[in-house]
Structures are given as C-alpha cells and as structure tokens.
Design a protein around this motif. Structure first.
Motif, PDB file in Angstrom:
ATOM      1  N   MET A  73       0.682  -1.102   0.076  1.00  0.00           N
ATOM      2  CA  MET A  73       0.058  -0.040   0.397  1.00  0.00           C
ATOM      3  C   MET A  73       0.922   1.500   0.167  1.00  0.00           C
ATOM      4  O   MET A  73       1.790   1.890   1.087  1.00  0.00           O
ATOM      5  N   GLU A  74       0.785   2.293  -0.769  1.00  0.00           N
ATOM      6  CA  GLU A  74       1.052   3.534  -1.035  1.00  0.00           C
ATOM      7  C   GLU A  74       0.801   4.376   0.105  1.00  0.00           C
ATOM      8  O   GLU A  74      -0.676   4.524  -0.115  1.00  0.00           O
ATOM      9  N   ILE A  75       1.504   5.217   0.655  1.00  0.00           N
ATOM     10  CA  ILE A  75       1.166   6.155   1.270  1.00  0.00           C
ATOM     11  C   ILE A  75       1.677   7.604   0.859  1.00  0.00           C
ATOM     12  O   ILE A  75       2.906   8.415   0.940  1.00  0.00           O
ATOM     13  N   ASP A  76       1.005   8.489   0.934  1.00  0.00           N
ATOM     14  CA  ASP A  76       0.885  10.062   0.478  1.00  0.00           C
ATOM     15  C   ASP A  76       1.446  10.478   1.609  1.00  0.00           C
ATOM     16  O   ASP A  76       0.776  11.538   3.170  1.00  0.00           O
ATOM     17  N   VAL A  77       2.579  11.002   2.364  1.00  0.00           N
ATOM     18  CA  VAL A  77       3.305  11.101   3.444  1.00  0.00           C
ATOM     19  C   VAL A  77       3.248  12.386   3.090  1.00  0.00           C
ATOM     20  O   VAL A  77       2.831  13.557   4.323  1.00  0.00           O
ATOM     21  N   ARG A  78       3.350  13.302   2.010  1.00  0.00           N
ATOM     22  CA  ARG A  78       3.320  14.353   1.822  1.00  0.00           C
ATOM     23  C   ARG A  78       1.406  15.205   2.428  1.00  0.00           C
ATOM     24  O   ARG A  78       1.879  16.034   3.287  1.00  0.00           O
ATOM     25  N   ARG A  79       0.364  14.329   1.994  1.00  0.00           N
ATOM     26  CA  ARG A  79      -0.115  14.628   2.233  1.00  0.00           C
ATOM     27  C   ARG A  79      -1.308  14.638   3.586  1.00  0.00           C
ATOM     28  O   ARG A  79      -1.643  15.185   4.152  1.00  0.00           O
ATOM     29  N   VAL A  80      -0.373  13.863   4.479  1.00  0.00           N
ATOM     30  CA  VAL A  80      -0.672  13.207   5.483  1.00  0.00           C
ATOM     31  C   VAL A  80       0.020  14.077   6.401  1.00  0.00           C
ATOM     32  O   VAL A  80      -0.527  14.235   7.649  1.00  0.00           O
ATOM     33  N   ALA A  81       1.228  14.545   6.150  1.00  0.00           N
ATOM     34  CA  ALA A  81       2.046  15.678   6.659  1.00  0.00           C
ATOM     35  C   ALA A  81       1.558  16.993   6.780  1.00  0.00           C
ATOM     36  O   ALA A  81       0.609  17.614   7.752  1.00  0.00           O
ATOM     37  N   LEU A 103       5.151   3.807   7.238  1.00  0.00           N
ATOM     38  CA  LEU A 103       3.769   3.547   7.516  1.00  0.00           C
ATOM     39  C   LEU A 103       3.029   2.454   6.397  1.00  0.00           C
ATOM     40  O   LEU A 103       2.411   1.861   7.061  1.00  0.00           O
ATOM     41  N   SER A 104       3.859   2.059   5.661  1.00  0.00           N
ATOM     42  CA  SER A 104       3.631   0.939   4.963  1.00  0.00           C
ATOM     43  C   SER A 104       3.558  -0.049   5.933  1.00  0.00           C
ATOM     44  O   SER A 104       2.698  -0.953   5.597  1.00  0.00           O
ATOM     45  N   ARG A 105       5.108  -0.428   6.602  1.00  0.00           N
ATOM     46  CA  ARG A 105       5.364  -1.584   7.156  1.00  0.00           C
ATOM     47  C   ARG A 105       3.928  -1.402   8.292  1.00  0.00           C
ATOM     48  O   ARG A 105       3.498  -2.829   8.631  1.00  0.00           O
ATOM     49  N   ILE A 106       3.064  -0.656   9.138  1.00  0.00           N
ATOM     50  CA  ILE A 106       2.674   0.041   9.909  1.00  0.00           C
ATOM     51  C   ILE A 106       1.323  -0.445   9.412  1.00  0.00           C
ATOM     52  O   ILE A 106       0.986  -1.247  10.371  1.00  0.00           O
ATOM     53  N   VAL A 107       0.916  -0.371   7.866  1.00  0.00           N
ATOM     54  CA  VAL A 107      -0.424  -0.301   7.616  1.00  0.00           C
ATOM     55  C   VAL A 107      -0.086  -1.879   7.430  1.00  0.00           C
ATOM     56  O   VAL A 107      -1.413  -2.621   7.303  1.00  0.00           O
ATOM     57  N   ALA A 108       0.801  -2.417   6.610  1.00  0.00           N
ATOM     58  CA  ALA A 108       0.802  -4.242   6.698  1.00  0.00           C
ATOM     59  C   ALA A 108       0.335  -4.984   7.791  1.00  0.00           C
ATOM     60  O   ALA A 108      -0.414  -5.464   7.437  1.00  0.00           O
ATOM     61  N   MET A 109       1.341  -3.884   8.923  1.00  0.00           N
ATOM     62  CA  MET A 109       1.757  -5.205   9.778  1.00  0.00           C
ATOM     63  C   MET A 109       0.108  -5.123  10.442  1.00  0.00           C
ATOM     64  O   MET A 109      -0.690  -6.570  10.972  1.00  0.00           O
ATOM     65  N   THR A 110      -1.100  -3.956  10.257  1.00  0.00           N
ATOM     66  CA  THR A 110      -2.014  -4.078  11.254  1.00  0.00           C
ATOM     67  C   THR A 110      -3.560  -4.549  10.604  1.00  0.00           C
ATOM     68  O   THR A 110      -4.143  -5.226  10.565  1.00  0.00           O
ATOM     69  N   GLU A 111      -3.005  -5.311   8.909  1.00  0.00           N
ATOM     70  CA  GLU A 111      -3.618  -5.882   8.078  1.00  0.00           C
ATOM     71  C   GLU A 111      -3.196  -7.313   8.531  1.00  0.00           C
ATOM     72  O   GLU A 111      -4.382  -8.172   7.911  1.00  0.00           O
ATOM     73  N   HIS A 112      -2.259  -7.970   8.936  1.00  0.00           N
ATOM     74  CA  HIS A 112      -2.683  -8.883   9.505  1.00  0.00           C
ATOM     75  C   HIS A 112      -3.154  -9.666  11.121  1.00  0.00           C
ATOM     76  O   HIS A 112      -2.941 -10.265  11.296  1.00  0.00           O
ATOM     77  N   LEU A 113      -3.309  -8.740  11.462  1.00  0.00           N
ATOM     78  CA  LEU A 113      -4.008  -8.714  12.756  1.00  0.00           C
ATOM     79  C   LEU A 113      -4.944  -9.625  12.034  1.00  0.00           C
ATOM     80  O   LEU A 113      -5.736  -9.360  12.080  1.00  0.00           O
ATOM     81  N   PRO A 114      -5.289  -9.962  13.501  1.00  0.00           N
ATOM     82  CA  PRO A 114      -6.413 -11.652  13.437  1.00  0.00           C
ATOM     83  C   PRO A 114      -7.586 -10.807  13.583  1.00  0.00           C
ATOM     84  O   PRO A 114      -7.708 -10.112  14.552  1.00  0.00           O
TER      85      PRO A 114
END
Length: 89
Positions: free
Chosen positions: A1-9, A28-39
């Motif tokens: 998943m691509e995160i638009d860091v400039r927009r978030v900032a 941020l991409s790693r964080i989102v990917a981690m949450t997608e694997h939560l049970p």
C-alpha cells in the motif's frame, strides 16, 4: 500500500524534510501491512471479563491553585482567562 506522506503531513500540519519523506513512506506502509495481518475478533463479548468489574473512583472536589496566583505567571490575561495565540484558521 502506498502512503502519501506529504498529504498526511499537511493534514497533521507537520513539516517533513524532503529527504525523509521516503523513510516515512516505508515506515507507514510497514505499519499498515502489520495491521492487515492482525487476527479477526470473532466475538467482542469474549474480551469482557464479567468476573472483574471496573470500579471507578469517586469524584472528589479538592481546592485547586488560586486563579489570581496562576494569572500572575501568564504573559497575557483578559477577564480571568489566559490569552493564547490563534492556532486554527
């Protein structure tokens, strides 16, 4: 998943140096990917321990710091209120 860091900032009113944008995109991409694997939680009621009921503390009115003494330390006060710079347009 691509995160638009400039927009978030921009939405968070943060300034991110241009040389750090790529680093934050990866993080941020790693964080989102981690949450997608939560049970998945099958039954939210299993998270509540009915044997251990929370006891909230009782509200107790206690004397606070005197307003006049506090207002002596602020740069600007009007009608007993502390004046601060405008932060939201």
């Amino acid at each position: 998943m691509e995160i638009d860091v400039r927009r978030v900032a921009k939405l968070a009113m943060l300034e991110i140096p241009e040389d750090e944008v790529e680093k934050y995109e990866k993080e941020l991409s790693r964080i989102v990917a981690m949450t997608e694997h939560l049970p998945e939680v099958e039954n939210a009621k299993t998270l509540i321990d009915t044997e251990n009921k929370m006891q909230l503390r009782e509200d107790v009115v206690e004397p606070s710091y005197p307003r006049d003494a506090m207002l002596k330390n602020v740069p600007q006060a009007i009608a007993g209120c502390i004046v601060v710079p405008k932060t939201v347009e």
